[in-house]
Write a protein that holds these residues in place. Structure first.
Motif, PDB file in Angstrom:
ATOM      1  N   ASP A 113       0.804  -1.227   0.000  1.00  0.00           N
ATOM      2  CA  ASP A 113       0.000   0.000   0.000  1.00  0.00           C
ATOM      3  C   ASP A 113       0.835   1.274   0.000  1.00  0.00           C
ATOM      4  O   ASP A 113       0.499   2.241  -0.690  1.00  0.00           O
ATOM      5  CB  ASP A 113      -0.956  -0.021   1.193  1.00  0.00           C
ATOM      6  N   ALA A 114       1.937   1.291   0.752  1.00  0.00           N
ATOM      7  CA  ALA A 114       2.801   2.479   0.731  1.00  0.00           C
ATOM      8  C   ALA A 114       3.493   2.613  -0.622  1.00  0.00           C
ATOM      9  O   ALA A 114       3.638   3.721  -1.156  1.00  0.00           O
ATOM     10  CB  ALA A 114       3.827   2.411   1.855  1.00  0.00           C
ATOM     11  N   SER A 115       3.885   1.481  -1.197  1.00  0.00           N
ATOM     12  CA  SER A 115       4.535   1.510  -2.518  1.00  0.00           C
ATOM     13  C   SER A 115       3.601   2.044  -3.588  1.00  0.00           C
ATOM     14  O   SER A 115       4.002   2.805  -4.468  1.00  0.00           O
ATOM     15  CB  SER A 115       4.981   0.096  -2.922  1.00  0.00           C
ATOM     16  N   ARG A 116       2.344   1.642  -3.499  1.00  0.00           N
ATOM     17  CA  ARG A 116       1.377   2.054  -4.521  1.00  0.00           C
ATOM     18  C   ARG A 116       1.199   3.573  -4.521  1.00  0.00           C
ATOM     19  O   ARG A 116       1.114   4.195  -5.586  1.00  0.00           O
ATOM     20  CB  ARG A 116       0.036   1.359  -4.253  1.00  0.00           C
ATOM     21  N   GLU A 121       2.189   8.628  -7.309  1.00  0.00           N
ATOM     22  CA  GLU A 121       2.480  10.048  -7.099  1.00  0.00           C
ATOM     23  C   GLU A 121       3.852  10.462  -7.628  1.00  0.00           C
ATOM     24  O   GLU A 121       4.064  11.620  -7.961  1.00  0.00           O
ATOM     25  CB  GLU A 121       2.377  10.372  -5.608  1.00  0.00           C
ATOM     26  N   VAL A 122       4.786   9.507  -7.721  1.00  0.00           N
ATOM     27  CA  VAL A 122       6.153   9.846  -8.129  1.00  0.00           C
ATOM     28  C   VAL A 122       6.580   9.099  -9.390  1.00  0.00           C
ATOM     29  O   VAL A 122       6.932   9.710 -10.407  1.00  0.00           O
ATOM     30  CB  VAL A 122       7.160   9.558  -6.992  1.00  0.00           C
ATOM     31  N   LEU A 123       6.551   7.774  -9.339  1.00  0.00           N
ATOM     32  CA  LEU A 123       7.127   6.996 -10.447  1.00  0.00           C
ATOM     33  C   LEU A 123       6.364   7.136 -11.757  1.00  0.00           C
ATOM     34  O   LEU A 123       6.962   7.387 -12.802  1.00  0.00           O
ATOM     35  CB  LEU A 123       7.222   5.514 -10.065  1.00  0.00           C
ATOM     36  N   LYS A 139      -7.712   6.363  -4.133  1.00  0.00           N
ATOM     37  CA  LYS A 139      -8.006   4.975  -3.761  1.00  0.00           C
ATOM     38  C   LYS A 139      -6.818   4.346  -3.032  1.00  0.00           C
ATOM     39  O   LYS A 139      -6.982   3.651  -2.021  1.00  0.00           O
ATOM     40  CB  LYS A 139      -8.350   4.162  -5.010  1.00  0.00           C
ATOM     41  N   ALA A 140      -5.607   4.602  -3.550  1.00  0.00           N
ATOM     42  CA  ALA A 140      -4.398   4.065  -2.925  1.00  0.00           C
ATOM     43  C   ALA A 140      -4.215   4.610  -1.514  1.00  0.00           C
ATOM     44  O   ALA A 140      -3.830   3.882  -0.594  1.00  0.00           O
ATOM     45  CB  ALA A 140      -3.176   4.391  -3.782  1.00  0.00           C
ATOM     46  N   LEU A 141      -4.515   5.893  -1.331  1.00  0.00           N
ATOM     47  CA  LEU A 141      -4.377   6.509  -0.008  1.00  0.00           C
ATOM     48  C   LEU A 141      -5.387   5.924   0.981  1.00  0.00           C
ATOM     49  O   LEU A 141      -5.073   5.716   2.158  1.00  0.00           O
ATOM     50  CB  LEU A 141      -4.560   8.026  -0.107  1.00  0.00           C
ATOM     51  N   LYS A 142      -6.600   5.622   0.508  1.00  0.00           N
ATOM     52  CA  LYS A 142      -7.603   5.011   1.378  1.00  0.00           C
ATOM     53  C   LYS A 142      -7.172   3.616   1.811  1.00  0.00           C
ATOM     54  O   LYS A 142      -7.355   3.225   2.972  1.00  0.00           O
ATOM     55  CB  LYS A 142      -8.962   4.951   0.657  1.00  0.00           C
ATOM     56  N   GLU A 143      -6.602   2.859   0.877  1.00  0.00           N
ATOM     57  CA  GLU A 143      -6.114   1.520   1.218  1.00  0.00           C
ATOM     58  C   GLU A 143      -4.963   1.605   2.209  1.00  0.00           C
ATOM     59  O   GLU A 143      -4.877   0.803   3.148  1.00  0.00           O
ATOM     60  CB  GLU A 143      -5.665   0.781  -0.052  1.00  0.00           C
ATOM     61  N   LEU A 144      -4.090   2.575   2.014  1.00  0.00           N
ATOM     62  CA  LEU A 144      -2.972   2.752   2.939  1.00  0.00           C
ATOM     63  C   LEU A 144      -3.467   3.116   4.331  1.00  0.00           C
ATOM     64  O   LEU A 144      -2.922   2.645   5.337  1.00  0.00           O
ATOM     65  CB  LEU A 144      -1.999   3.815   2.419  1.00  0.00           C
ATOM     66  N   GLU A 145      -4.506   3.941   4.411  1.00  0.00           N
ATOM     67  CA  GLU A 145      -5.061   4.313   5.717  1.00  0.00           C
ATOM     68  C   GLU A 145      -5.556   3.086   6.479  1.00  0.00           C
ATOM     69  O   GLU A 145      -5.366   2.969   7.694  1.00  0.00           O
ATOM     70  CB  GLU A 145      -6.200   5.323   5.547  1.00  0.00           C
ATOM     71  N   PRO A 181       6.462   7.312   0.680  1.00  0.00           N
ATOM     72  CA  PRO A 181       5.669   8.407   0.086  1.00  0.00           C
ATOM     73  C   PRO A 181       6.246   9.793   0.339  1.00  0.00           C
ATOM     74  O   PRO A 181       5.827  10.767  -0.309  1.00  0.00           O
ATOM     75  CB  PRO A 181       4.294   8.241   0.750  1.00  0.00           C
ATOM     76  N   LEU A 182       7.204   9.896   1.261  1.00  0.00           N
ATOM     77  CA  LEU A 182       7.850  11.182   1.503  1.00  0.00           C
ATOM     78  C   LEU A 182       8.578  11.684   0.253  1.00  0.00           C
ATOM     79  O   LEU A 182       8.853  12.882   0.134  1.00  0.00           O
ATOM     80  CB  LEU A 182       8.854  11.035   2.656  1.00  0.00           C
ATOM     81  N   GLY A 183       8.856  10.768  -0.673  1.00  0.00           N
ATOM     82  CA  GLY A 183       9.480  11.162  -1.936  1.00  0.00           C
ATOM     83  C   GLY A 183       8.645  12.163  -2.719  1.00  0.00           C
ATOM     84  O   GLY A 183       9.161  12.892  -3.567  1.00  0.00           O
ATOM     85  N   ALA A 184       7.349  12.210  -2.430  1.00  0.00           N
ATOM     86  CA  ALA A 184       6.463  13.209  -3.058  1.00  0.00           C
ATOM     87  C   ALA A 184       6.144  14.335  -2.082  1.00  0.00           C
ATOM     88  O   ALA A 184       5.253  15.144  -2.336  1.00  0.00           O
ATOM     89  CB  ALA A 184       5.171  12.537  -3.527  1.00  0.00           C
ATOM     90  N   GLY A 185       6.845  14.357  -0.947  1.00  0.00           N
ATOM     91  CA  GLY A 185       6.557  15.361   0.065  1.00  0.00           C
ATOM     92  C   GLY A 185       5.379  14.987   0.948  1.00  0.00           C
ATOM     93  O   GLY A 185       4.875  15.817   1.708  1.00  0.00           O
ATOM     94  N   ARG A 186       4.932  13.725   0.875  1.00  0.00           N
ATOM     95  CA  ARG A 186       3.748  13.287   1.622  1.00  0.00           C
ATOM     96  C   ARG A 186       4.170  12.502   2.867  1.00  0.00           C
ATOM     97  O   ARG A 186       4.778  11.433   2.771  1.00  0.00           O
ATOM     98  CB  ARG A 186       2.858  12.405   0.742  1.00  0.00           C
ATOM     99  N   ASP A 187       3.815  13.012   4.030  1.00  0.00           N
ATOM    100  CA  ASP A 187       4.050  12.305   5.283  1.00  0.00           C
ATOM    101  C   ASP A 187       2.764  11.561   5.636  1.00  0.00           C
ATOM    102  O   ASP A 187       1.787  12.164   6.086  1.00  0.00           O
ATOM    103  CB  ASP A 187       4.414  13.286   6.400  1.00  0.00           C
ATOM    104  N   VAL A 188       2.745  10.255   5.435  1.00  0.00           N
ATOM    105  CA  VAL A 188       1.508   9.490   5.622  1.00  0.00           C
ATOM    106  C   VAL A 188       1.172   9.281   7.106  1.00  0.00           C
ATOM    107  O   VAL A 188       0.094   8.779   7.431  1.00  0.00           O
ATOM    108  CB  VAL A 188       1.575   8.123   4.900  1.00  0.00           C
ATOM    109  N   LEU A 189       2.075   9.673   7.993  1.00  0.00           N
ATOM    110  CA  LEU A 189       1.813   9.525   9.426  1.00  0.00           C
ATOM    111  C   LEU A 189       1.419  10.844  10.092  1.00  0.00           C
ATOM    112  O   LEU A 189       1.263  10.896  11.308  1.00  0.00           O
ATOM    113  CB  LEU A 189       3.050   8.955  10.145  1.00  0.00           C
ATOM    114  N   LYS A 190       1.223  11.897   9.320  1.00  0.00           N
ATOM    115  CA  LYS A 190       1.042  13.233   9.903  1.00  0.00           C
ATOM    116  C   LYS A 190      -0.196  13.339  10.790  1.00  0.00           C
ATOM    117  O   LYS A 190      -0.243  14.161  11.695  1.00  0.00           O
ATOM    118  CB  LYS A 190       1.014  14.307   8.815  1.00  0.00           C
ATOM    119  N   ASP A 191      -1.208  12.500  10.543  1.00  0.00           N
ATOM    120  CA  ASP A 191      -2.418  12.545  11.364  1.00  0.00           C
ATOM    121  C   ASP A 191      -2.494  11.379  12.343  1.00  0.00           C
ATOM    122  O   ASP A 191      -3.568  11.092  12.883  1.00  0.00           O
ATOM    123  CB  ASP A 191      -3.671  12.535  10.455  1.00  0.00           C
ATOM    124  N   ARG A 192      -1.372  10.723  12.564  1.00  0.00           N
ATOM    125  CA  ARG A 192      -1.345   9.549  13.443  1.00  0.00           C
ATOM    126  C   ARG A 192      -0.239   9.730  14.485  1.00  0.00           C
ATOM    127  O   ARG A 192       0.880   9.245  14.321  1.00  0.00           O
ATOM    128  CB  ARG A 192      -1.124   8.279  12.631  1.00  0.00           C
TER     129      ARG A 192
END
Length: 228
Positions: A113-116, A121-123, A139-145, A181-192
């Motif tokens: 899910d993090a890879s997707r 967003e980047v690749l 959709k990918a972000l929802k699955e990652l959540e 996902p930080l490679g796109a400037g996205r911190d997926v843990l910012k709300d956790r």
């Protein structure tokens, strides 16, 4: 241990599992040499590399003529065969089983899910020259959540680390994925906040080897945020 200097790893540090292997080697001061395999240059598809690993993937480890692929297997081999602190891959059957439980779950959940998210967003934009497709990314972000929720509620719970009070191979594999996902400037843990505290504990335990391995990702992040 005799023969330690014969250890060689084939890595591309844009790869999350490769970073995990390098961090483990550096943190535990295991003598090794690194052979860079640039995926963007298709160096993993050369006849020489394919002969060593027909799967054409990194990381790969060579140790005294023994070749091993798959980061999970490599990390467990290193933890078992080199003089590293026992907390990484405990000898106690139940504590070891908890690490195995996470690593069995990891590949089709945290990693997938993090890879997707990173791919969309980047690749993909880099490879195709087309902008990110919002529907696919959402959709990918929802699955990652959903996966992050399980990471927090099933594994971390009220512990310091995913499998108990000490850092293990589970934390190492997981942290490298959630950083991607930080490679796109996205911190997926910012709300956790609980997972943020876990990340801080993992980074503290890994010291400078963590940032050294993630430098390539930080450069991507800086480019992404500069564009914004």
């Amino acid at each position: 241990m005799a023969g330690e200097k014969a250890l060689k790893v084939y890595l591309d540090l844009m790869s999350q599992p490769c970073r995990a292997v390098l961090i483990f080697l550096k943190t535990n001061k295991i003598p090794h040499t690194v052979e860079t395999v640039a995926l963007r240059k298709a160096q993993h598809k050369t006849p020489e590399f394919t002969k060593m690993n027909p799967m054409q993937k990194v990381p790969v480890m060579q140790h005294n003529g023994f070749v091993l692929t798959e980061s999970d297997a490599i990390l467990k081999y290193l933890a078992t065969n080199f003089n590293v602190p026992e907390h990484w891959y405990p000898r106690h059957p139940e504590r070891r089983a908890k690490v195995d439980e996470y690593t069995a779950w990891h590949h089709m959940n945290t990693r997938l899910d993090a890879s997707r998210v990173f791919i969309y967003e980047v690749l993909m934009p880099r490879m195709t020259g087309q902008p990110t497709e919002p529907a696919k990314l959402e959709k990918a972000l929802k699955e990652l959540e959903k996966t992050l929720e399980k990471l927090e509620s099933m594994f971390l719970r009220r512990q310091a680390f995913l499998c108990g009070d000490d850092i293990t191979l589970a934390d190492l594999l997981a942290i490298c994925e959630v950083m991607q996902p930080l490679g796109a400037g996205r911190d997926v843990l910012k709300d956790r906040p609980r997972l943020q505290c876990w990340r801080s504990r993992v980074q503290s335990a890994l010291k400078c080897s963590f940032d050294e391995a993630h430098n390539v990702l930080y450069r991507l992040r800086d480019k992404a945020t500069a564009k914004l």
